[in-house]
Enzyme design. Structure first.
Site, PDB file in Angstrom:
ATOM      1  N   CYS A  31      36.822  32.566  27.082  1.00  0.00           N
ATOM      2  CA  CYS A  31      37.389  31.382  27.739  1.00  0.00           C
ATOM      3  C   CYS A  31      38.911  31.285  27.539  1.00  0.00           C
ATOM      4  O   CYS A  31      39.641  32.081  28.107  1.00  0.00           O
ATOM      5  CB  CYS A  31      36.659  30.147  27.248  1.00  0.00           C
ATOM      6  SG  CYS A  31      36.783  28.787  28.399  1.00  0.00           S
ATOM      7  N   ARG A  85      35.342  20.299  35.727  1.00  0.00           N
ATOM      8  CA  ARG A  85      34.982  21.203  34.641  1.00  0.00           C
ATOM      9  C   ARG A  85      33.689  21.939  35.009  1.00  0.00           C
ATOM     10  O   ARG A  85      32.784  21.363  35.625  1.00  0.00           O
ATOM     11  CB  ARG A  85      34.785  20.436  33.328  1.00  0.00           C
ATOM     12  CG  ARG A  85      36.080  19.918  32.736  1.00  0.00           C
ATOM     13  CD  ARG A  85      35.978  19.597  31.251  1.00  0.00           C
ATOM     14  NE  ARG A  85      35.932  20.812  30.432  1.00  0.00           N
ATOM     15  CZ  ARG A  85      37.000  21.538  30.087  1.00  0.00           C
ATOM     16  NH1 ARG A  85      38.190  21.192  30.555  1.00  0.00           N
ATOM     17  NH2 ARG A  85      36.884  22.599  29.335  1.00  0.00           N
ATOM     18  N   HIS A  95      30.400  30.883  25.833  1.00  0.00           N
ATOM     19  CA  HIS A  95      30.409  30.338  24.471  1.00  0.00           C
ATOM     20  C   HIS A  95      28.982  30.356  23.916  1.00  0.00           C
ATOM     21  O   HIS A  95      28.060  30.865  24.548  1.00  0.00           O
ATOM     22  CB  HIS A  95      30.874  28.873  24.512  1.00  0.00           C
ATOM     23  CG  HIS A  95      32.298  28.674  24.899  1.00  0.00           C
ATOM     24  ND1 HIS A  95      33.358  28.984  24.071  1.00  0.00           N
ATOM     25  CD2 HIS A  95      32.844  28.178  26.029  1.00  0.00           C
ATOM     26  CE1 HIS A  95      34.490  28.664  24.675  1.00  0.00           C
ATOM     27  NE2 HIS A  95      34.217  28.171  25.860  1.00  0.00           N
TER      28      HIS A  95
HETATM   29  N1  GLN Z   1      41.479  24.980  28.355  1.00  0.00           N
HETATM   30  C1  GLN Z   1      40.798  26.022  29.104  1.00  0.00           C
HETATM   31  C2  GLN Z   1      39.943  25.462  30.255  1.00  0.00           C
HETATM   32  O1  GLN Z   1      39.580  24.306  30.213  1.00  0.00           O
HETATM   33  C3  GLN Z   1      39.895  26.824  28.179  1.00  0.00           C
HETATM   34  C4  GLN Z   1      38.742  25.997  27.610  1.00  0.00           C
HETATM   35  C5  GLN Z   1      37.861  26.794  26.678  1.00  0.00           C
HETATM   36  O2  GLN Z   1      38.337  27.692  25.972  1.00  0.00           O
HETATM   37  N2  GLN Z   1      36.548  26.429  26.639  1.00  0.00           N
HETATM   38  O3  GLN Z   1      39.616  26.200  31.157  1.00  0.00           O
END
Ligand code: GLN
Length: 254
Positions: free
Chosen positions: A98, A132, A205
């Site tokens: 990520c 998101r 993740h």
């Molecule tokens: N800030 C980045 C995004 O929102 C990475 C987030 C993350 O590492 N989960 O895409």
């Protein structure tokens, strides 16, 4: 204890480590130790210098935009980005998740503020999306990007994702795999992640490696092969629990 030992470089662990990403370090450490391989974890963070040839496997976890801003500047100002790139070119394996993955591309344009310069390791770029992308993800490793032992082209990897960044592959970039369930790189082109030589970037993740042991062992084998200059076939472990967790995720989410 066998003759092998490896140093795992944990990049910015104190600020780039969200949604269980440290679990990947634990999985690599345990899977090596269970084979009698001595593991040293080298924490590499802000203002540190990074010497070439000292790290056998890099891990770079996810992080929020604020941390990414600090880290992007540090990768550039300390020259660590250039060293990491050179190490990957000589075959050193790397896993990035990520936020870490985003900073190893060409750039990351967050919602607010300036475009963050990337290391330019993966031929990708990332722009913050307006929603998101959160949820469980199942990915079929693509035959294209499936070198030797990362698994076979019909292998799947599972986990969960939480990002607003949308990553796009540039011409010639190899995706890690095809999204079966979830968003992946950008929620549009059904690609997930990117693989370049022995470096893997992805959005998974969870942490990723405990329930995808084939990927953990592939990273360890590559690290040992590059360090010792010989083919390494790690002895199989009893992965009953790991594969039960993997299958449970597959059954529930694919
Ligand atoms: N800030 C980045 C995004 O929102 C990475 C987030 C993350 O590492 N989960 O895409």
């Amino acid at each position: 204890m066998n003759k092998f030992k490896i140093t795992i470089g944990y990049l910015y662990g104190e600020c780039m480590n969200i949604y269980g990403d440290t679990g990947n370090i634990i999985a690599l450490q345990k899977r090596a130790a269970w084979r009698g391989i001595k593991v040293t974890i080298q924490n590499i963070t802000l203002n540190d210098k990074l010497e070439p040839g000292k790290v056998d496997l890099f891990f770079f976890g996810g992080g929020q935009d604020q941390a990414q801003n600090l880290v992007a500047q540090d990768l550039k100002s300390t020259g660590k980005g250039k060293v990491i790139k050179k190490e990957i070119e000589r075959g050193v394996p790397l896993l990035s998740i990520c936020g870490g993955y985003q900073l190893l591309g060409e750039y990351y344009q967050p919602h607010e503020g300036p475009k963050l310069p990337g290391v330019g390791l993966f031929p990708v770029y990332t722009v913050a999306g307006d929603k998101r992308m959160i949820g469980n993800i199942v990915v079929r490793l693509s035959a294209l990007s499936c070198p030797d032992k990362i698994g076979t082209a019909d292998d799947f990897i599972v986990g969960f994702e939480n990002h607003s960044g949308k990553t796009y592959l540039k011409e010639g970039a190899k995706p890690l795999g095809k999204v079966i369930k979830g968003f992946g790189n950008n929620g549009e082109d059904k690609t997930e992640g990117c693989i370049y030589k022995n470096a893997v970037g992805c959005y998974i993740h969870g942490s990723l490696l405990p329930k995808n042991p084939q990927l953990a062992d592939w990273l360890l084998e590559k690290a040992l092969e590059v360090k010792y200059g010989e083919t390494v076939n790690l002895k199989p472990l009893d992965d009953t629990l790991e594969l039960l967790a993997h299958q449970a995720a597959m059954d529930k989410f694919s």
